[in-house]
Write a protein that holds these residues in place. Sequence first.
Motif: not given
Length: 133
Positions: A9, A16, A31-34, A37, A48, A99, A103
């Motif tokens: 993480n 990220a 690809r890093f942020w849900s 989010y 996001r 996380f 993500k």
Amino acid sequence: MSKTTPEQNKALVLEAFDTLFNKRDYAAAERFWSDRYIQHSAHIAPGREGLFALIRTLPDTLRYENQLVVAEGDYVIAHGRFSGNGRPAAWIAADVVRFEDGKLAEHWDVLQDEATEAQSVSGLPMFGDRFPA
């Protein structure tokens, strides 16, 4: 459902932040942020999309530097500096990220303008070992 370790993480947060804030690669940053989010920052619109929209409005000179990153369970705290943000002073930030499924799922921050040597009552810099120029 993927489960990441605290060490993974920490690495993911740093990658990220570099991808979004320094490289401005929005497609890669997705690809890093849900897509679910949750944003708790008072100055960033929800989700996001709100974060990405804010970064698009900031100068291309924006840079994120990290000084310290710690993690426990699904939470990471990153102590960093956002410079080149178009403001008179850089921001020193403590970003707290939760996380979920590997993500960035939720975010809180504490921001403060970086103090100059003349402004620092402690006589110590807020970031690194030197005061800002």
